[in-house]
Design a protein around this motif. Structure first.
Motif, PDB file in Angstrom:
ATOM      1  N   LEU A  15       0.828  -1.199   0.000  1.00  0.00           N
ATOM      2  CA  LEU A  15       0.000   0.000   0.000  1.00  0.00           C
ATOM      3  C   LEU A  15       0.865   1.252   0.000  1.00  0.00           C
ATOM      4  CD1 LEU A  15      -2.706   1.503   0.358  1.00  0.00           C
ATOM      5  CD2 LEU A  15      -2.472   1.142   2.826  1.00  0.00           C
ATOM      6  N   LEU A  16       1.939   1.261   0.797  1.00  0.00           N
ATOM      7  CA  LEU A  16       2.836   2.408   0.859  1.00  0.00           C
ATOM      8  C   LEU A  16       3.489   2.659  -0.498  1.00  0.00           C
ATOM      9  CD1 LEU A  16       4.302   4.562   2.605  1.00  0.00           C
ATOM     10  CD2 LEU A  16       6.053   2.828   3.072  1.00  0.00           C
ATOM     11  N   VAL A  17       3.930   1.588  -1.157  1.00  0.00           N
ATOM     12  CA  VAL A  17       4.535   1.732  -2.483  1.00  0.00           C
ATOM     13  C   VAL A  17       3.513   2.277  -3.470  1.00  0.00           C
ATOM     14  CG1 VAL A  17       5.572   0.485  -4.416  1.00  0.00           C
ATOM     15  CG2 VAL A  17       6.244  -0.078  -2.074  1.00  0.00           C
ATOM     16  N   PHE A  18       2.289   1.757  -3.417  1.00  0.00           N
ATOM     17  CA  PHE A  18       1.233   2.209  -4.318  1.00  0.00           C
ATOM     18  C   PHE A  18       0.976   3.709  -4.149  1.00  0.00           C
ATOM     19  CE2 PHE A  18      -3.279   3.257  -4.784  1.00  0.00           C
ATOM     20  CZ  PHE A  18      -3.491   2.916  -6.122  1.00  0.00           C
ATOM     21  N   LEU A  19       0.803   4.153  -2.904  1.00  0.00           N
ATOM     22  CA  LEU A  19       0.528   5.566  -2.663  1.00  0.00           C
ATOM     23  C   LEU A  19       1.691   6.445  -3.114  1.00  0.00           C
ATOM     24  CD1 LEU A  19      -1.111   5.351   0.883  1.00  0.00           C
ATOM     25  CD2 LEU A  19      -2.265   5.867  -1.269  1.00  0.00           C
ATOM     26  N   SER A  20       2.907   5.989  -2.881  1.00  0.00           N
ATOM     27  CA  SER A  20       4.082   6.784  -3.239  1.00  0.00           C
ATOM     28  C   SER A  20       4.199   6.970  -4.745  1.00  0.00           C
ATOM     29  CB  SER A  20       5.359   6.116  -2.700  1.00  0.00           C
ATOM     30  OG  SER A  20       5.301   5.998  -1.305  1.00  0.00           O
ATOM     31  N   ARG A  21       3.747   5.981  -5.510  1.00  0.00           N
ATOM     32  CA  ARG A  21       3.896   6.034  -6.968  1.00  0.00           C
ATOM     33  C   ARG A  21       2.661   6.597  -7.678  1.00  0.00           C
ATOM     34  NH1 ARG A  21       8.211   3.703  -9.181  1.00  0.00           N
ATOM     35  NH2 ARG A  21       9.542   2.363  -7.924  1.00  0.00           N
ATOM     36  N   VAL A  38      12.170  -1.770   0.569  1.00  0.00           N
ATOM     37  CA  VAL A  38      11.085  -0.839   0.220  1.00  0.00           C
ATOM     38  C   VAL A  38      11.536   0.604   0.431  1.00  0.00           C
ATOM     39  CG1 VAL A  38       8.745  -0.098   0.818  1.00  0.00           C
ATOM     40  CG2 VAL A  38       9.312  -2.538   0.765  1.00  0.00           C
ATOM     41  N   LEU A  39      12.178   0.868   1.552  1.00  0.00           N
ATOM     42  CA  LEU A  39      12.651   2.225   1.828  1.00  0.00           C
ATOM     43  C   LEU A  39      13.679   2.671   0.803  1.00  0.00           C
ATOM     44  CD1 LEU A  39      13.086   2.002   5.721  1.00  0.00           C
ATOM     45  CD2 LEU A  39      11.285   3.212   4.484  1.00  0.00           C
ATOM     46  N   ALA A  40      14.595   1.787   0.472  1.00  0.00           N
ATOM     47  CA  ALA A  40      15.612   2.123  -0.522  1.00  0.00           C
ATOM     48  C   ALA A  40      14.976   2.463  -1.864  1.00  0.00           C
ATOM     49  CB  ALA A  40      16.592   0.961  -0.675  1.00  0.00           C
ATOM     50  N   GLU A  41      13.933   1.717  -2.247  1.00  0.00           N
ATOM     51  CA  GLU A  41      13.241   1.970  -3.514  1.00  0.00           C
ATOM     52  C   GLU A  41      12.499   3.304  -3.483  1.00  0.00           C
ATOM     53  OE1 GLU A  41       9.355   0.230  -5.930  1.00  0.00           O
ATOM     54  OE2 GLU A  41      10.300  -0.990  -4.380  1.00  0.00           O
ATOM     55  N   LEU A  42      11.765   3.559  -2.395  1.00  0.00           N
ATOM     56  CA  LEU A  42      10.930   4.750  -2.341  1.00  0.00           C
ATOM     57  C   LEU A  42      11.744   6.033  -2.231  1.00  0.00           C
ATOM     58  CD1 LEU A  42       7.983   3.628  -0.016  1.00  0.00           C
ATOM     59  CD2 LEU A  42       8.106   3.633  -2.513  1.00  0.00           C
ATOM     60  N   LYS A  43      12.847   6.003  -1.533  1.00  0.00           N
ATOM     61  CA  LYS A  43      13.630   7.225  -1.332  1.00  0.00           C
ATOM     62  C   LYS A  43      14.277   7.726  -2.615  1.00  0.00           C
ATOM     63  CE  LYS A  43      14.483   6.718   3.629  1.00  0.00           C
ATOM     64  NZ  LYS A  43      15.474   6.508   4.704  1.00  0.00           N
ATOM     65  N   ARG A  44      14.256   6.882  -3.676  1.00  0.00           N
ATOM     66  CA  ARG A  44      14.762   7.342  -4.965  1.00  0.00           C
ATOM     67  C   ARG A  44      13.720   8.144  -5.738  1.00  0.00           C
ATOM     68  NH1 ARG A  44      17.416   2.124  -5.036  1.00  0.00           N
ATOM     69  NH2 ARG A  44      15.673   1.200  -6.177  1.00  0.00           N
ATOM     70  N   LEU A  45      12.464   8.093  -5.293  1.00  0.00           N
ATOM     71  CA  LEU A  45      11.394   8.798  -6.002  1.00  0.00           C
ATOM     72  C   LEU A  45      11.434  10.292  -5.684  1.00  0.00           C
ATOM     73  CD1 LEU A  45       8.413   6.331  -5.387  1.00  0.00           C
ATOM     74  CD2 LEU A  45       9.897   6.481  -7.397  1.00  0.00           C
ATOM     75  N   PRO A  46      11.186  11.155  -6.673  1.00  0.00           N
ATOM     76  CA  PRO A  46      11.247  12.610  -6.422  1.00  0.00           C
ATOM     77  C   PRO A  46      10.154  13.113  -5.495  1.00  0.00           C
ATOM     78  CG  PRO A  46      10.442  12.143  -8.650  1.00  0.00           C
ATOM     79  CD  PRO A  46      10.913  10.840  -8.093  1.00  0.00           C
ATOM     80  N   THR A  47       9.049  12.360  -5.388  1.00  0.00           N
ATOM     81  CA  THR A  47       7.948  12.797  -4.523  1.00  0.00           C
ATOM     82  C   THR A  47       8.136  12.382  -3.070  1.00  0.00           C
ATOM     83  OG1 THR A  47       6.737  10.786  -5.095  1.00  0.00           O
ATOM     84  CG2 THR A  47       6.268  12.770  -6.398  1.00  0.00           C
ATOM     85  N   VAL A  48       9.191  11.636  -2.776  1.00  0.00           N
ATOM     86  CA  VAL A  48       9.401  11.100  -1.426  1.00  0.00           C
ATOM     87  C   VAL A  48      10.508  11.880  -0.725  1.00  0.00           C
ATOM     88  CG1 VAL A  48      10.056   9.090  -0.064  1.00  0.00           C
ATOM     89  CG2 VAL A  48       8.579   8.812  -2.065  1.00  0.00           C
ATOM     90  N   THR A  49      10.212  12.327   0.488  1.00  0.00           N
ATOM     91  CA  THR A  49      11.174  13.059   1.322  1.00  0.00           C
ATOM     92  C   THR A  49      11.549  12.192   2.514  1.00  0.00           C
ATOM     93  OG1 THR A  49      10.228  15.192   0.704  1.00  0.00           O
ATOM     94  CG2 THR A  49      11.542  15.130   2.721  1.00  0.00           C
ATOM     95  N   GLY A  50      12.824  11.951   2.685  1.00  0.00           N
ATOM     96  CA  GLY A  50      13.296  11.204   3.853  1.00  0.00           C
ATOM     97  C   GLY A  50      13.676  12.157   4.975  1.00  0.00           C
ATOM     98  N   VAL A  51      13.213  11.866   6.173  1.00  0.00           N
ATOM     99  CA  VAL A  51      13.537  12.699   7.343  1.00  0.00           C
ATOM    100  C   VAL A  51      14.089  11.783   8.430  1.00  0.00           C
ATOM    101  CG1 VAL A  51      12.637  14.241   9.116  1.00  0.00           C
ATOM    102  CG2 VAL A  51      11.701  14.337   6.791  1.00  0.00           C
ATOM    103  N   GLU A  52      15.355  11.973   8.772  1.00  0.00           N
ATOM    104  CA  GLU A  52      15.993  11.167   9.812  1.00  0.00           C
ATOM    105  C   GLU A  52      16.066  11.973  11.108  1.00  0.00           C
ATOM    106  OE1 GLU A  52      17.451   8.042  10.210  1.00  0.00           O
ATOM    107  OE2 GLU A  52      16.490   7.468   8.340  1.00  0.00           O
ATOM    108  N   LEU A  53      15.538  11.428  12.182  1.00  0.00           N
ATOM    109  CA  LEU A  53      15.630  12.087  13.489  1.00  0.00           C
ATOM    110  C   LEU A  53      16.853  11.556  14.228  1.00  0.00           C
ATOM    111  CD1 LEU A  53      11.987  12.278  14.907  1.00  0.00           C
ATOM    112  CD2 LEU A  53      13.223  13.879  13.482  1.00  0.00           C
ATOM    113  N   GLY A  54      17.851  12.399  14.383  1.00  0.00           N
ATOM    114  CA  GLY A  54      19.011  12.012  15.174  1.00  0.00           C
ATOM    115  C   GLY A  54      18.829  12.400  16.628  1.00  0.00           C
TER     116      GLY A  54
END
Length: 926
Positions: free
Chosen positions: A147-153, A180-196
């Motif tokens: 579902l997450l992949v579907f929505l992202s694409r 899945v994360l590695a695939e989605l983070k390559r998409l231009p519509t996906v923003t990765g946010v890492e909380l350190g």
């Protein structure tokens, strides 16, 4: 977590941008990762609140640790908890309706993935704009990952924002979400946010939101929590209950260890005994596994995020994890592992740790002493003090301790006390010296530190004892030099010339260069105070010409060399010497010693006075944001010079961190004096006057510091329109300008003279007299290089000239002040000048009233509002109350009220609604 969101403004801004993009018709996905307890849920909760304010429908679904047994669980969870309008819309889509309450959650037939996804897409289109949050994706079933992949694409032009959260420490190398994360983070519509991890300053702020806690306990929580808010909460609760590592937290941490293979647990236990970090080869030898089995175990541990690769070794992901694993060891197991490490190590500090834990007390004492001496040589006085204290704690339990240590217990304790002082902990040094048998060397150091701790009577008595008991010439020279220093501001100051002369003669005859320099510096300060500036320069130059072998004394020489130049207005020379001293302090580990901190104060002030405010901010950033000790509080207070003058939003936060240290006279003078200016810039002269009175109450007359505070108090009285207390403020300032604490005439440097004149000018202003010549003298007095104060004085001179009818000269002074304020980005002064220029109808000011000072940056007119006032205006326009604005901006409700009053006045409107309309018209709400 609940309560204030602390230290996540950057990450929140990134999420809000995705949300805003969705609101404008470009869908987006944000994937928020971070360790357990790092604050993902709290961050997303804030985003949900922002989304609802913007009119978004919100769906929030939670994954559970149930594997694939309940497909689409977060979607069903989100629909069940949705608002009625969304549930009604979902019921119109039969495939989604089956996920609503009263229907089967996942029927075997008919709920095909393709049809379900199509129905969801239709629902999102029906209820847009919508924020769909899926929490804990690390537990997501396969259908939810699809579902997450579907929505992202597939979600593109819809006004939809999808946010997913996951634990990075659970994503091991074989975890199904990793790909899945590695695939989605390559998409231009996906923003990765890492909380350190939160920075230590932010962590201190966060702990302060949990409740009252002492400075020592605060430091303990911040250091142990290692930037994790959840861990901080647990530790806070444990501190309140008197516990160490809370059982609940320890159990939580150990559940992640228990999933490891037996070999993995064996390796991790050995690593925990090593400490936070361990080298690969050392760990392999102690773990006792064959190479292939060891490497497979380490690979498993690293992939589960328990250890991180760190150069040629490994580091625990979190200090509390190491502590939990270590605590879980059996007593015998722990002892055997420590003994194994001790056999393989050569570092004295590590040997001391493992010998002690392995119950080899003699080995621990010997290694601790050696570790302390090594730390001294390496310029790490705090560590040296810790090692010496450990050796002293073992002393009575080890036979032949003096032979193992190579010196007596008293000599070692003395060495430890000096190390404590060098690390900035004068109080501890004083306590430890007082516990030693009286001797000249002990009394001399005690006098030296008591003087720096402002206990003059105690310092004088200890110095006298040191002189009377000195066994030889070097000891006598040091005692005499310190005795002279303790008398400098006392009624016995007339003895200083004779004492320093005797100290210099004794020191030179026996080659005690440190005592010679100490005497020269005391004499230089004394003659400078009497107005013999040329002689003072000569003495300080001689003292600084070569090293003494005593690093603390060498720093003292550099500080006074820089200070005397600074106080005479020689800023370039002062900067050069101060920079050299700061380098020495950092290279030798003495940055928190008395003169290590004083040199950094001085360097900041040189930048500040010279108008080099960006450089001053950079120096202040090096002070660190943590406030756990009085030296840290004073350093933090210095940052307020720029923050208040520029009207920066962090002023209120910094003042709240400093408030517990207002019992310290220097910290109070710095922070409360600037808090008074902050209140004045924000239209609250009554609060400013409260700060001024609180600062002046414990201060003695005779110090130049009284002058600035008195001038600020008179400024406040002028704003309040009352003369009550003005005469006393001027009288105190005059007494301090005319005579020092010893009662003798005082010599003021250029800045002191300027502030004395400013006091007189402000006193006349309180009484309604704008004295042109007096304000012109103030401008000229500050013109030795104090850029900001020249501009502030020109502002008042312009007012006086205008009142006297000299409009052309008034506008010239106003233009000069405004140009300086603009260059410095001194927003409060710039706003005040803009308002004055508008009222005076100066050419350029009337135009700027319509276009705003921000026009130079191509922005719409700001009506003279500061950046903070514009921020408040935007929230007023959203309909927020003062209380809600205070919570949003993390400031006091009273401060919000002041901002709102200023906004109404500057925009020349009577109500909040009119202010919002005016702000919208001027483009301030964009």
């Amino acid at each position: 977590m609940t309560g204030l969101l602390v230290g996540r403004s950057t990450e929140l801004s990134r999420l809000v941008r995705v949300l805003q993009s969705a609101a404008e018709g470009t869908a987006g996905v944000a994937l928020v990762g971070g360790d357990a307890g790092i604050g993902k849920t709290r961050l997303v909760t804030e985003l949900v609140a922002r989304a609802r304010e913007r009119g978004f429908h919100v769906l929030v679904g939670q994954c559970a640790e149930l594997g694939d047994s309940l497909p689409y669980l977060p979607l069903a969870d989100a629909l069940r908890g949705a608002e009625p309008a969304v549930r009604e819309a979902a019921a119109a889509h039969p495939m989604l309706g089956q996920l609503l309450p009263g229907m089967d959650s996942a029927p075997a037939a008919g709920l095909t993935q393709q049809r379900l996804f199509g129905s969801l897409l239709g629902l999102l289109g029906d209820v847009q704009p919508v924020l769909f949050v899926i929490e804990d994706l690390h537990w997501a079933d396969r259908s939810t990952r699809d579902l997450l992949v579907f929505l992202s694409r597939m979600v593109q032009a819809e006004r939809v924002c999808v946010v997913g959260t996951y634990r990075t420490d659970d994503i091991h190398r074989r975890h199904p979400l990793r790909a899945v994360l590695a695939e989605l983070k390559r998409l231009p519509t996906v923003t990765g946010v890492e909380l350190g991890p939160l920075a230590s300053g932010d962590m201190s702020d966060y702990v302060a939101t949990l409740g009252e806690v002492g400075a020592q306990e605060l430091g303990l929580i911040v250091s142990r929590a290692d930037g994790n808010p959840f861990y901080a909460e647990e530790l806070f609760a444990a501190v309140a209950e008197g516990d160490t590592l809370p059982d609940g937290l320890a159990s939580l941490l150990m559940t992640r260890v228990e999933v490891l293979s037996e070999a993995g647990q064996q390796v991790l236990r050995a690593a925990a005994v090593a400490g936070r970090r361990v080298e690969d080869e050392l760990l392999r030898k102690v773990a006792g596994l064959p190479l292939a089995e060891f490497e497979e175990a380490v690979r498993e541990i690293v992939s589960r995020g328990l250890l991180r690769i760190d150069g040629y070794g490994y580091t625990f992901r979190h200090a509390l994890l190491q502590e939990a694993v270590y605590t879980d060891l059996l007593p015998g197991e722990r002892t055997r592992l420590h003994t194994a490490f001790a056999r393989l190590l050569t570092s004295p500090a590590e040997l001391a740790y493992h010998h002690l834990a392995g119950h080899d007390l003699a080995g621990a004492l010997s290694a601790s002493v050696e570790a302390g001496r090594l730390a001294e040589r390496l310029g790490a006085p705090a560590e040296a003090h810790s090692h010496y204290n450990q050796a002293l704690a073992l002393w009575e339990r080890v036979e032949g301790a003096a032979e193992l240590a190579g010196e007596s217990r008293e000599a070692l304790a003395f060495r430890g006390a000096v190390a404590a002082a060098d690390s900035g902990d004068k109080h501890r040094a004083i306590v430890e010296l007082r516990a030693l048998p009286p001797a000249s060397e002990v009394s001399e150091r005690l006098a030296y530190y008591l003087y720096e701790a402002d206990d003059q009577p105690g310092a004088i008595a200890a110095a006298q004892a040191a002189v009377e008991s000195a066994p030889d010439q070097p000891a006598l020279a040091r005692a005499l030099a310190t005795q002279a220093r303790t008398l400098i501001w006392s009624s016995r100051h007339h003895e200083i010339e004779a004492l320093t002369e005797r100290a210099l003669k004794t020191a030179r005859s026996c080659g005690a260069r440190d005592a010679e320099v100490g005497a020269l510096l005391t004499l230089a300060t004394y003659v400078e105070y009497r107005g013999e500036i040329a002689r003072a320069h000569e003495l300080v130059h001689t003292a600084s010409a070569e090293g003494t072998g005593d690093l603390a004394m060498d720093l003292r020489a550099r500080f006074h060399h820089a200070r005397i130049h600074f106080e005479q207005g020689l800023l370039a020379q002062a900067a050069e010497v101060a920079d050299d001293g700061i380098r020495m302090a950092f290279e030798t580990g003495l940055k928190w010693s008395t003169y290590g901190t004083d040199l950094r104060f001085l360097r900041f002030l040189i930048h500040y006075v010279a108008g080099e405010w960006d450089q001053a901010e950079a120096v202040a950033a090096g002070f660190g944001s943590r406030v756990g000790t009085p030296p840290e509080a004073v350093l933090s207070s210095f940052a307020l010079f720029i923050e208040v003058a520029r009207g920066l939003p962090q002023v209120e936060e910094r003042l709240s961190r400093l408030r517990p240290f207002w019992h310290d006279e220097l910290a109070a003078y710095m922070s409360r004096g600037l808090a008074a200016e902050h209140a004045l810039w924000h239209g609250d002269p009554a609060t400013a006057l409260d700060h001024v009175r609180a600062v002046l109450e414990p201060m003695e007359d005779g110090y130049a510091t009284v002058l600035r505070i008195a001038a600020t108090g008179l400024w406040a009285l002028a704003e309040l329109g009352t003369t009550e207390g003005a005469d006393e403020l001027r009288a105190r300032a005059r007494r301090s300008a005319e005579a020092g604490p010893t009662g003798e005439p005082v010599h003021l440097g250029p800045e002191g003279l300027a502030w004395a004149l400013r006091v007189e000018a402000e006193w006349h202003r309180v009484h309604g007299r704008l004295d042109v010549e007096l304000w012109r003298q103030v401008v000229e007095a500050f013109d030795f290089g104090f850029v900001y104060e020249v501009a502030r004085a020109r502002w008042r001179l312009a007012e006086a000239l205008l009142a006297a009818g000299d409009r052309e000269a008034a506008q010239a002074e106003w233009e000069s002040a405004r140009e300086t304020a603009e260059k410095l980005r001194a927003a409060p002064l710039e706003g005040a000048l803009q308002e004055f220029g508008r009222r005076a109808r100066f050419s350029g000011a009337v135009q700027r009233a319509g276009q705003g000072a921000g026009q130079r940056d191509g922005r719409p007119g700001d009506g003279g509002l500061t950046a903070r006032e514009v921020e408040v205006l935007r929230l007023v326009a959203e309909g927020l109350t003062n209380r809600e604005i205070a919570e949003r901006l993390f400031i006091a409700q009273k401060t919000v009220s002041v901002h709102v009053s200023n906004i109404l006045g500057k925009l020349e409107v009577a109500t909040r609604t009119q202010a919002a309309a005016a702000g919208r018209e001027r483009g301030l709400l964009a």
